[in-house]
Design an enzyme around this catalytic site. Structure first.
Site, PDB file in Angstrom:
ATOM      1  N   TYR A  64       1.256   5.924 -17.400  1.00  0.00           N
ATOM      2  CA  TYR A  64       0.429   7.427 -18.467  1.00  0.00           C
ATOM      3  C   TYR A  64       0.493   8.511 -17.354  1.00  0.00           C
ATOM      4  O   TYR A  64       0.339   8.742 -16.937  1.00  0.00           O
ATOM      5  CB  TYR A  64      -0.262   6.044 -18.785  1.00  0.00           C
ATOM      6  N   LYS A  89      -9.246  13.621 -13.410  1.00  0.00           N
ATOM      7  CA  LYS A  89     -10.234  13.378 -12.507  1.00  0.00           C
ATOM      8  C   LYS A  89     -11.336  13.618 -12.358  1.00  0.00           C
ATOM      9  O   LYS A  89     -12.056  14.687 -12.570  1.00  0.00           O
ATOM     10  CB  LYS A  89      -9.512  11.841 -13.849  1.00  0.00           C
ATOM     11  N   ASP A 138       1.858  11.181  -9.637  1.00  0.00           N
ATOM     12  CA  ASP A 138       0.641  11.770 -10.870  1.00  0.00           C
ATOM     13  C   ASP A 138      -0.607  11.290 -10.386  1.00  0.00           C
ATOM     14  O   ASP A 138      -0.783   9.662  -9.878  1.00  0.00           O
ATOM     15  CB  ASP A 138       1.131  11.254 -11.613  1.00  0.00           C
TER      16      ASP A 138
END
Ligand SMILES: *Cc1c(COP(=O)(O)O)cnc(C)c1O
Length: 438
Positions: A144, A271, A239
């Protein structure tokens, strides 16, 4: 059973004014049933809901809360920044300090700040396409990268087929340039590059997959990706929105030794680097990053990008995340994994726990390691439902889906871990006794 009156009332009101009553779908508890719990406050490893119940938190805002909630030094730094004004739309000092911190710790030579992981991956892909003059993007099923149109693609039926939209609202032609391959599958990657190599702008991968449960790269896999992309003149985008600064102090996934053979061309962060605020970034090779406006022709911008509050929270978090904090985090995670093992072993239910550093998840009813999305989907995810609710009733807040990573923090102390330890045996029995219909 715990009281949920105030949560239920808020959920009714939320559903009237927001689709599904939430601002991000997984929060709605659809995968586990029941209604979401509205949280009112957090402190360290604990959350308190609007009905006054306390939970040990194993979601950590989906990763950012590396130090736990309401860390006093982060709050103090943010409070002092807020008192000087919240956003200027000009360059300011905290964004420079945060960029220096990231460049100092990671392989990235330059970074650009954005406000979400989705923006970071979207911008990195635009930059890769602008830099290479090519259109196609390779991604892995089950990885994702935020809700970027081109990355909301699922695999077609052949070994190497162009992607199909995963959701209404994404036009066919947008995913037609996305090639979706099975994770950890070197042959499929070789085949895709053999067929489309000179059209591929970039390959994007989670440095260690954490969004289909935790599925680490097989040894040497990231290095292989870096070699294949280099051979074909495509960029390698790692990522690290989830893994970055969560699994190692150096910012990157992977034992630093493993990393020696490979360096991504571009990296995305999010994050943890926002310390619980909306801050994310993409970075990498200087020659690639200097293709961005205003130096180069690739346009990218943001009203609140690099804003002083979010960057202060991120900077303070990264500075506090010293070697000792990662040691505490890793120790808490290992201890917790041991508790889960003990509880599940006692039931005889087959399961696999997989980890990438301190990130881990459980695959239910599985007896061999999971290496890709098909494997993750083959688990008995329905066993998670009663497990989740038993844990919730016992005061442990887990991610409301079997396909999510469990996040611990450096604030998960003995008291928090023993609450989890007390909750686990009953929850494990509920999982073992579950049926697909229950
Ligand atoms: C969370 C996540 C994103 C998206 O970040 P948002 O801030 O939710 O947009 C992208 N990539 C990975 C690997 C993630 O875990």
């Amino acid at each position: 059973m715990t009281s949920t009156e105030a949560s239920e009332q808020l959920f009714d009101r939320a559903r009237a004014v927001s689709p599904g009553g939430v601002n991000s779908p997984v929060r709605a508890f659809r995968a586990v049933g029941g209604n979401p719990i509205f949280m009112a406050s957090g402190e360290g490893a604990w959350l308190t809901d609007v009905d006054g119940q306390r939970y040990v938190d194993l979601v950590g805002s989906w990763g950012p809360m590396l130090l736990g909630h309401a860390h006093p030094e982060v709050l103090a730094a943010v409070g002092s920044a807020v008192s000087r004004g919240t956003s200027f739309g000009t360059p300011s000092e905290p964004e420079v300090l945060l960029a220096e911190e990231i460049v100092g710790r990671t392989s990235s030579e330059m970074v650009r700040m954005v406000s979400s992981g989705t923006e970071a991956t979207m911008s990195a892909i635009r930059l890769a396409r602008g830099f290479t003059g090519r259109d196609k993007v390779v991604k892995f099923a089950g990885c994702y990268h935020g809700h970027v149109d081109a990355l909301l693609a699922q695999a077609g039926s052949g070994v190497v087929t162009l992607g199909l939209p995963e959701t209404p609202g994404v036009p066919l032609h947008v995913t037609a340039d996305t090639i979706v391959l099975p994770y950890n599958d070197r042959a499929a990657i070789e085949a895709a590059f053999a067929e489309y190599g000179d059209e591929i702008a970039c390959l994007i991968t989670e440095a260690a997959a954490g969004n289909m449960g935790v599925v680490p790269p097989e040894p040497g896999f990231n290095q292989f990706l870096s070699e294949v992309t280099a051979r074909h003149g495509a960029l390698f985008i790692s990522d690290e929105v989830m893994t970055g600064f969560r699994v190692t102090r150096s910012g990157h996934w992977g034992l630093d030794g493993e990393r020696e053979g490979w360096a991504p061309d571009l990296v995305t962060y999010g994050k943890v680097m926002g310390g619980g605020f909306p801050a994310a970034a993409f970075g990498g090779r200087r020659d690639v990053m200097e293709q961005l406006a205003p130096v180069g022709p690739v346009y990218q911008a943001g009203t609140l990008s690099g804003n002083p509050i979010a960057t202060t929270a991120g900077l303070t978090t990264l500075r506090l995340a010293d070697a000792a904090a990662y040691e505490r985090l890793d120790a808490a995670s290992s201890h917790l994994q041991g508790l889960v093992r003990d509880a599940l072993d006692a039931t005889g239910l087959p399961y696999v726990i997989q980890n990438a550093g301190n990130m881990f998840s459980v695959f239910w009813g599985v007896d061999a390691p999971v290496t890709d999305f098909a494997g993750a989907q083959a688990q008995e995810a329905w066993r998670y439902k009663p497990f989740f609710h038993a844990m919730l009733d016992a005061g442990v807040y887990l991610p409301p889906s079997a396909f999510e990573c469990w996040f611990v923090s450096a604030a998960h102390d003995e008291q928090a871990l023993s609450r989890i330890g007390e909750a686990l045996p009953g929850a494990a029995r509920a999982a073992a006794q579950a049926t697909p219909e229950s």
